[in-house]
Write a protein that holds these residues in place. Sequence first.
Motif, mmCIF file in Angstrom:
data_model
loop_
_atom_site.group_PDB
_atom_site.id
_atom_site.type_symbol
_atom_site.label_atom_id
_atom_site.label_comp_id
_atom_site.label_asym_id
_atom_site.label_seq_id
_atom_site.Cartn_x
_atom_site.Cartn_y
_atom_site.Cartn_z
ATOM 1 N N ARG A 1 -6.903 5.236 -10.019
ATOM 2 C CA ARG A 1 -5.612 4.692 -9.600
ATOM 3 C C ARG A 1 -4.502 5.737 -9.732
ATOM 4 N NH1 ARG A 1 -4.691 -0.686 -9.383
ATOM 5 N NH2 ARG A 1 -6.465 -1.035 -10.769
ATOM 6 N N SER A 2 -4.656 6.628 -10.708
ATOM 7 C CA SER A 2 -3.632 7.646 -10.949
ATOM 8 C C SER A 2 -3.710 8.807 -9.967
ATOM 9 C CB SER A 2 -3.751 8.177 -12.382
ATOM 10 O OG SER A 2 -5.020 8.768 -12.600
ATOM 11 N N ASP A 3 -4.737 8.821 -9.115
ATOM 12 C CA ASP A 3 -4.883 9.939 -8.173
ATOM 13 C C ASP A 3 -3.783 9.972 -7.124
ATOM 14 O OD1 ASP A 3 -7.093 11.026 -9.406
ATOM 15 O OD2 ASP A 3 -8.543 9.954 -8.155
ATOM 16 N N TYR A 4 -3.117 8.852 -6.941
ATOM 17 C CA TYR A 4 -1.989 8.854 -5.998
ATOM 18 C C TYR A 4 -0.960 9.891 -6.410
ATOM 19 C CZ TYR A 4 1.799 7.126 -3.020
ATOM 20 O OH TYR A 4 2.809 7.030 -2.075
ATOM 21 N N ASP A 5 -0.804 10.062 -7.725
ATOM 22 C CA ASP A 5 0.166 11.028 -8.247
ATOM 23 C C ASP A 5 -0.431 12.413 -8.444
ATOM 24 O OD1 ASP A 5 2.196 8.996 -8.505
ATOM 25 O OD2 ASP A 5 1.121 8.275 -10.278
ATOM 26 N N LYS A 6 -1.672 12.588 -8.008
ATOM 27 C CA LYS A 6 -2.349 13.883 -8.186
ATOM 28 C C LYS A 6 -2.705 14.529 -6.844
ATOM 29 C CE LYS A 6 -4.352 12.736 -12.693
ATOM 30 N NZ LYS A 6 -5.605 12.609 -13.493
ATOM 31 N N GLY A 7 -1.912 14.231 -5.840
ATOM 32 C CA GLY A 7 -2.118 14.885 -4.549
ATOM 33 C C GLY A 7 -3.103 14.196 -3.638
ATOM 34 N N PHE A 8 -3.391 12.918 -3.873
ATOM 35 C CA PHE A 8 -4.348 12.192 -3.042
ATOM 36 C C PHE A 8 -3.945 12.201 -1.571
ATOM 37 C CE2 PHE A 8 -5.453 8.199 -0.899
ATOM 38 C CZ PHE A 8 -6.835 8.204 -1.006
ATOM 39 N N VAL A 9 -2.697 11.844 -1.299
ATOM 40 C CA VAL A 9 -2.242 11.759 0.082
ATOM 41 C C VAL A 9 -2.256 13.134 0.740
ATOM 42 C CG1 VAL A 9 -0.293 11.169 1.580
ATOM 43 C CG2 VAL A 9 -0.857 9.704 -0.370
ATOM 44 N N GLU A 10 -1.830 14.142 0.015
ATOM 45 C CA GLU A 10 -1.817 15.506 0.566
ATOM 46 C C GLU A 10 -3.217 15.943 0.984
ATOM 47 O OE1 GLU A 10 -1.599 20.074 -1.028
ATOM 48 O OE2 GLU A 10 -0.525 18.554 -2.179
ATOM 49 N N THR A 11 -4.185 15.721 0.097
ATOM 50 C CA THR A 11 -5.557 16.132 0.403
ATOM 51 C C THR A 11 -6.134 15.329 1.550
ATOM 52 O OG1 THR A 11 -5.981 16.896 -1.857
ATOM 53 C CG2 THR A 11 -7.900 16.302 -0.544
ATOM 54 N N LEU A 12 -5.979 14.000 1.533
ATOM 55 C CA LEU A 12 -6.530 13.166 2.595
ATOM 56 C C LEU A 12 -5.883 13.470 3.943
ATOM 57 C CD1 LEU A 12 -8.627 10.934 2.965
ATOM 58 C CD2 LEU A 12 -6.806 9.259 2.636
ATOM 59 N N SER A 13 -4.627 13.877 3.920
ATOM 60 C CA SER A 13 -3.913 14.194 5.163
ATOM 61 C C SER A 13 -4.492 15.417 5.863
ATOM 62 C CB SER A 13 -2.428 14.420 4.877
ATOM 63 O OG SER A 13 -1.814 13.243 4.413
ATOM 64 N N GLN A 14 -5.235 16.235 5.136
ATOM 65 C CA GLN A 14 -5.853 17.408 5.753
ATOM 66 C C GLN A 14 -7.116 17.039 6.524
ATOM 67 O OE1 GLN A 14 -6.258 20.689 3.007
ATOM 68 N NE2 GLN A 14 -4.181 20.438 2.226
ATOM 69 N N LEU A 15 -7.524 15.747 6.419
ATOM 70 C CA LEU A 15 -8.664 15.251 7.202
ATOM 71 C C LEU A 15 -8.199 14.602 8.489
ATOM 72 C CD1 LEU A 15 -11.690 14.454 7.521
ATOM 73 C CD2 LEU A 15 -11.118 12.360 6.241
ATOM 74 N N THR A 16 -7.208 13.712 8.387
ATOM 75 C CA THR A 16 -6.738 12.959 9.542
ATOM 76 C C THR A 16 -5.376 12.357 9.224
ATOM 77 O OG1 THR A 16 -7.350 11.228 11.143
ATOM 78 C CG2 THR A 16 -7.803 10.778 8.813
ATOM 79 N N THR A 17 -4.844 11.594 10.152
ATOM 80 C CA THR A 17 -3.540 10.961 9.964
ATOM 81 C C THR A 17 -3.633 9.876 8.890
ATOM 82 O OG1 THR A 17 -2.970 11.355 12.278
ATOM 83 C CG2 THR A 17 -1.691 9.695 11.092
ATOM 84 N N VAL A 18 -2.773 9.970 7.906
ATOM 85 C CA VAL A 18 -2.730 8.970 6.833
ATOM 86 C C VAL A 18 -1.597 7.981 7.057
ATOM 87 C CG1 VAL A 18 -2.419 8.597 4.355
ATOM 88 C CG2 VAL A 18 -3.774 10.541 5.164
ATOM 89 N N GLY A 19 -0.486 8.458 7.573
ATOM 90 C CA GLY A 19 0.654 7.577 7.803
ATOM 91 C C GLY A 19 1.449 7.356 6.530
ATOM 92 N N ASN A 20 2.247 6.307 6.530
ATOM 93 C CA ASN A 20 3.136 6.022 5.405
ATOM 94 C C ASN A 20 2.374 5.239 4.336
ATOM 95 O OD1 ASN A 20 5.422 5.778 3.817
ATOM 96 N ND2 ASN A 20 6.153 3.946 4.893
ATOM 97 N N LEU A 21 1.600 5.935 3.543
ATOM 98 C CA LEU A 21 0.825 5.306 2.483
ATOM 99 C C LEU A 21 1.658 5.283 1.206
ATOM 100 C CD1 LEU A 21 -1.990 4.098 1.814
ATOM 101 C CD2 LEU A 21 -2.634 6.358 0.978
ATOM 102 N N THR A 22 2.434 4.215 1.040
ATOM 103 C CA THR A 22 3.287 4.098 -0.138
ATOM 104 C C THR A 22 2.443 3.786 -1.370
ATOM 105 O OG1 THR A 22 3.610 1.718 0.143
ATOM 106 C CG2 THR A 22 5.143 3.186 1.294
ATOM 107 N N ARG A 23 3.066 3.909 -2.527
ATOM 108 C CA ARG A 23 2.373 3.582 -3.775
ATOM 109 C C ARG A 23 1.915 2.126 -3.775
ATOM 110 N NH1 ARG A 23 0.531 6.162 -8.661
ATOM 111 N NH2 ARG A 23 -0.926 4.513 -9.137
ATOM 112 N N GLU A 24 2.749 1.243 -3.261
ATOM 113 C CA GLU A 24 2.416 -0.180 -3.230
ATOM 114 C C GLU A 24 1.197 -0.438 -2.361
ATOM 115 O OE1 GLU A 24 4.511 -4.477 -2.086
ATOM 116 O OE2 GLU A 24 5.581 -2.586 -1.764
ATOM 117 N N VAL A 25 1.164 0.188 -1.193
ATOM 118 C CA VAL A 25 0.024 0.012 -0.281
ATOM 119 C C VAL A 25 -1.237 0.608 -0.890
ATOM 120 C CG1 VAL A 25 -0.900 0.612 1.987
ATOM 121 C CG2 VAL A 25 1.493 -0.069 1.754
#
Length: 213
Positions: A77-101
């Motif tokens: 769960r804490s990976d959101y604050d460890k660059g999860f979105v940045e890394t996943l974005s290098q695969l494909t479009t992630v969009g507005n993945l907020t903490r709540e979502v």
Amino acid sequence: MASLLLIPKIIMSLYDRTRNRSTSAPVAPADDLAKPVSLPSAPAQPVSDLQFNPDGLISEEVLKGLPENLKIRPLSRSDYDKGFVETLSQLTTVGNLTREVFDERFAKLQKYNEVYFSIAIEDVSIGKVVALGTIFIEDKFIHEAGSVGHIEDIVVNDCARGKNLGRIVIEALKYIGQRRGAYKTLLACSEKNIGFYNKCGMSQKEVVMSVYY
């Protein structure tokens, strides 16, 4: 006659003794007696920060092949604050993945943690997620009600390229599929990546068709 006169004194003496015994023990006030007894409560069970229980599902061979600064484990769960979105974005479009979502989707995957298995490789020296991958297990009627593994969303951050992490993620996910009883594991990829997945022990068998909505 004298003995008869002693009888009232003896009775009074016994009465006084009984009275003293009954009053020597403290009596709880009526209000205290009405209060419920407070029992020690059981310790609260901590909510796991991991998407699934890793016991028996992380390959020892994979663990041995990792550098000391890298750790492979279930998605946290804490990976959101460890660059999860940045890394996943290098695969494909992630969009507005907020903490709540993210938390909402994580809770759903955690609920079905015998079907979905998302893993992450973290560079603990910098506290950053540098590789991700997922396998989900599809239950079938065919092959004696067997199961099929599907590998999805394999990505390695640019900052960690050249460390064989993509292959490590694939091997880790294949192992999970085998441990969960899948009779085969599938993966869809672009033609340019066929050679890489061949090196990971996978072979081209069929053509994948798709439709986008």
